[in-house]
Design a protein around this motif. Structure first.
Motif, short mmCIF file in Angstrom:
data_model
loop_
_atom_site.label_atom_id
_atom_site.label_comp_id
_atom_site.label_asym_id
_atom_site.label_seq_id
_atom_site.Cartn_x
_atom_site.Cartn_y
_atom_site.Cartn_z
N ARG A 402 0.58 -1.27 0.09
CA ARG A 402 0.31 0.44 0.19
C ARG A 402 1.14 1.41 -0.30
NH1 ARG A 402 -5.19 1.44 1.02
NH2 ARG A 402 -5.70 -0.85 1.06
N ASN A 403 1.61 1.40 0.53
CA ASN A 403 2.84 2.43 0.53
C ASN A 403 3.44 3.13 -0.49
OD1 ASN A 403 2.10 3.18 3.77
ND2 ASN A 403 3.75 1.98 4.47
N ALA A 404 3.45 1.68 -1.10
CA ALA A 404 4.71 1.58 -2.85
C ALA A 404 3.69 2.17 -3.56
CB ALA A 404 5.06 0.38 -2.77
N ILE A 405 2.16 1.92 -3.04
CA ILE A 405 1.37 2.50 -4.31
C ILE A 405 1.49 3.95 -4.31
CG2 ILE A 405 -1.08 2.49 -5.06
CD1 ILE A 405 -0.79 -0.88 -4.05
N VAL A 406 1.13 4.28 -2.61
CA VAL A 406 1.16 6.00 -3.09
C VAL A 406 1.74 6.56 -3.14
CG1 VAL A 406 0.72 7.51 -1.00
CG2 VAL A 406 -0.83 5.05 -0.38
N VAL A 407 3.05 6.56 -2.73
CA VAL A 407 4.41 6.57 -3.81
C VAL A 407 4.44 6.57 -5.01
CG1 VAL A 407 6.66 6.85 -4.01
CG2 VAL A 407 5.94 6.12 -1.27
N ARG A 408 3.80 6.01 -5.73
CA ARG A 408 3.76 5.61 -7.49
C ARG A 408 2.59 6.50 -7.58
NH1 ARG A 408 3.46 -0.78 -7.06
NH2 ARG A 408 1.40 -0.88 -7.81
N SER A 409 1.71 6.62 -7.14
CA SER A 409 0.66 6.75 -7.44
C SER A 409 0.85 8.70 -7.62
CB SER A 409 -0.59 6.68 -6.62
OG SER A 409 -1.33 5.62 -6.87
N GLY A 410 1.46 8.84 -5.92
CA GLY A 410 1.50 10.54 -5.90
C GLY A 410 2.56 11.29 -7.12
N GLU A 411 3.78 10.02 -7.48
CA GLU A 411 4.60 10.40 -8.25
C GLU A 411 4.03 10.16 -9.70
OE1 GLU A 411 7.91 8.28 -8.41
OE2 GLU A 411 8.96 8.47 -6.47
N ARG A 412 3.53 9.23 -10.31
CA ARG A 412 2.48 9.24 -11.84
C ARG A 412 2.00 10.75 -11.75
NH1 ARG A 412 -0.18 5.17 -10.06
NH2 ARG A 412 0.89 3.75 -11.04
N GLU A 413 0.97 10.92 -10.70
CA GLU A 413 0.13 11.82 -11.03
C GLU A 413 1.16 13.27 -11.59
OE1 GLU A 413 -2.81 14.99 -8.22
OE2 GLU A 413 -2.62 12.93 -7.92
N ILE A 414 2.07 13.72 -11.00
CA ILE A 414 2.38 14.58 -11.09
C ILE A 414 3.79 14.40 -12.54
CG2 ILE A 414 4.91 15.72 -10.64
CD1 ILE A 414 3.92 15.58 -7.81
N VAL A 415 3.89 13.15 -13.05
CA VAL A 415 4.74 12.90 -14.34
C VAL A 415 3.74 12.86 -15.41
CG1 VAL A 415 5.69 11.95 -16.44
CG2 VAL A 415 6.26 11.56 -13.46
N GLN A 416 2.34 13.04 -15.49
CA GLN A 416 1.30 13.30 -15.84
C GLN A 416 1.17 14.68 -15.93
OE1 GLN A 416 -0.69 10.25 -17.50
NE2 GLN A 416 -0.62 12.48 -19.03
N SER A 417 0.82 15.19 -15.04
CA SER A 417 0.87 16.92 -15.75
C SER A 417 1.87 17.48 -15.80
CB SER A 417 0.36 16.82 -14.04
OG SER A 417 1.64 17.60 -13.23
N VAL A 418 3.19 17.05 -15.84
CA VAL A 418 4.07 17.19 -16.91
C VAL A 418 4.12 17.44 -18.33
CG1 VAL A 418 6.40 18.08 -17.22
CG2 VAL A 418 5.79 17.75 -14.75
N LEU A 419 4.00 15.88 -18.61
CA LEU A 419 3.54 15.76 -19.50
C LEU A 419 2.22 16.51 -20.95
CD1 LEU A 419 4.23 13.55 -21.85
CD2 LEU A 419 2.18 11.71 -21.37
N ASP A 420 1.51 17.00 -19.90
CA ASP A 420 -0.25 17.59 -20.24
C ASP A 420 0.37 18.91 -20.69
OD1 ASP A 420 -1.67 14.86 -19.69
OD2 ASP A 420 -2.63 15.83 -18.01
#
Length: 458
Positions: A402-420
């Motif tokens: 669960r902790n790993a999912i929280v970390v990667r979810s937060g990072e992925r959201e930021i990467v996706q926002s920059v990509l957008d």
């Protein structure tokens, strides 16, 4: 629970016997149900600026207070290593150590990725944790710096039956290192006595230099962290360290001391937990991947450009992406130099001493888009899959997962926002063509053809 209270009682009695004072308005409490271990709770209303506890300096565990410094030359060790070997020594002394009640209250098992299995670490693929765990580097330091001292002094570091090899002390090393990572404080001390006269007027005007030691501070390290909720602060004074409330605290509220403005990747790596939500989350693009992508088509002069960027602090180990989707200017500038033809680089940047601007171009947009898409592909699952997993009730998936999912979810959201933002960018329109001549007005203060339709007959 009885053992928990017994350890607490012995620890608090040890503090009191050695000159520490602890407010009756606070108590140690078990927060293991919240994956936080021990913590400190208010058992009465606490006012702002009220002292919670005071710890005399002799109670700090450091190279200055441990007896090992009197028996072994520690001056050859750097960084955390002097404290590390002192903790190994004091822990190994057992009941003979002055800090035995303190060691008893500290955890000996950890949830940091340093202790995760290879299978568990797969859940952190692509995150800012995986390349910073540093287990191999830590073990190299142990073998090169600490083990020679330990093995040369069996009188100071006796080996038990279970600890008869280098591997036994290596295990203790990892445990003590994790305690330092999660619990130690940078103890700031004036380098000179406040009353000492300065030798010159110039020195009077200079700020007093500070000496910083890494120390274990009993009781201060019992306070947990929650982003945005800190309500206490540790003050470093000449004879003691004091924890003071920085805002009113209600009866029943947990008392928090901030560990800093840390993203979830750093919270997990250092302390073994994550915060939700966490406004400090970031994502990272490695400098190595930027160099590889920007020079893939033409690596002529790559080494020269990389050397220049390193000298100018223009190439980072990691480029930081922050919430909000802004494209880092330093990343754009670095990409432009790396993609620049070598002749242009030499004449414009080296000889002309002119750096490119940090505005996007079509070429840089393409490279950044590919970089960010590759970054998203590094995570072991999709945003949709992780969202579904996090909706499951606590306990249905392992805490580490669960902790790993929280970390990667937060990072992925930021990467996706920059990509957008990268995808949305469009090059500015070209400037209008220069006029071949001026068009005259009609002599009445009006522009030509005023009131007439184009091509209207007279």
């Amino acid at each position: 629970m009885a053992e928990f209270e017994q350890v607490n009682t012995a620890f608090l009695a040890w503090l009191a016997a050695n000159g520490a004072t602890v407010s009756k308005s606070i108590a140690l409490q078990d927060y293991s149900a919240e994956s936080a271990g021990r913590g400190v709770v208010a058992v009465a209303d606490i006012n702002k600026d009220e002292e919670l506890f005071s710890i005399p300096r002799p109670l700090l565990l450091s190279p200055e207070t441990s007896e090992l410094a009197k028996k072994l030359d520690l001056t050859t060790l750097e960084g955390w290593n002097p404290l590390m070997i002192c903790m190994i020594y004091e822990y190994g002394r057992g009941a003979a150590s002055h800090w035995k009640p303190y060691f008893d209250i500290l955890p000996m098992e950890f949830s940091t990725p340093m202790f995760w299995s290879a299978e568990e670490l797969k859940e952190l693929a692509g995150t800012g944790v995986i390349d910073k765990i540093g287990r191999e580097e830590a073990e190299s330091i142990f073998k090169e710096k600490l083990w020679p001292l330990i093995s040369a002094h069996p009188d100071l570091f006796p080996m038990t039956e279970q600890q008869d090899k280098e591997a036994g002390f290596l295990n203790v090393f990892h445990r003590m290192g994790s305690l330092i990572m999660a619990y130690a404080f940078h103890d700031t001390l004036p380098d000179k006595d406040e009353d000492e006269d300065m030798d010159s007027d110039d020195e009077d005007d200079e700020e007093e230099e500070e000496k910083v030691n890494v120390s274990m501070v009993p009781m201060a390290d019992m306070l947990n962290h929650k982003t945005g909720h800190n309500n206490a602060r540790l003050f470093h004074e000449k004879d003691c360290l004091r924890m003071v409330a920085i805002k009113p605290i209600k009866n029943g509220q947990q008392i928090y001391n901030t560990y800093g403005e840390l993203c979830n990747a750093d919270l997990l790596r250092k302390y073994g937990f994550v915060d939700v939500p966490n406004p400090n989350n970031i994502a990272e693009i490695s400098g190595e991947s930027v160099v590889a992508k920007c020079t893939a088509a033409d690596d002529n002069g790559k080494d020269e450009k990389v050397e220049f960027l390193l000298e100018q602090d223009g190439l980072e180990d990691f480029f930081i992406l922050e919430a909000g989707g802004e494209i880092p200017e330093e990343l754009i500038g670095c990409a432009k130099i790396l993609m620049m033809p070598i002749d242009e680089f030499k004449t414009t940047v080296i000889e002309g001493k002119k750096l490119p601007n940090t505005k996007l171009t079509v070429e840089v947009q393409k490279v950044l888009r590919e970089l960010l898409e590759v970054k998203l592909a590094e995570y072991p699952s999709s945003a949709k899959e992780d969202k579904a997993l996090l909706k499951q009730a606590t306990g249905t998936i392992p805490e580490r997962t669960r902790n790993a999912i929280v970390v990667r979810s937060g990072e992925r959201e930021i990467v996706q926002s920059v990509l957008d933002q990268v995808k949305k960018w469009r090059p500015p329109p070209p400037p209008p063509a220069a006029s071949t001549g001026k068009q005259k007005g009609n002599g009445k203060g009006q522009p030509p053809n005023k009131g007439k339709k184009p091509y209207q007959k007279k």
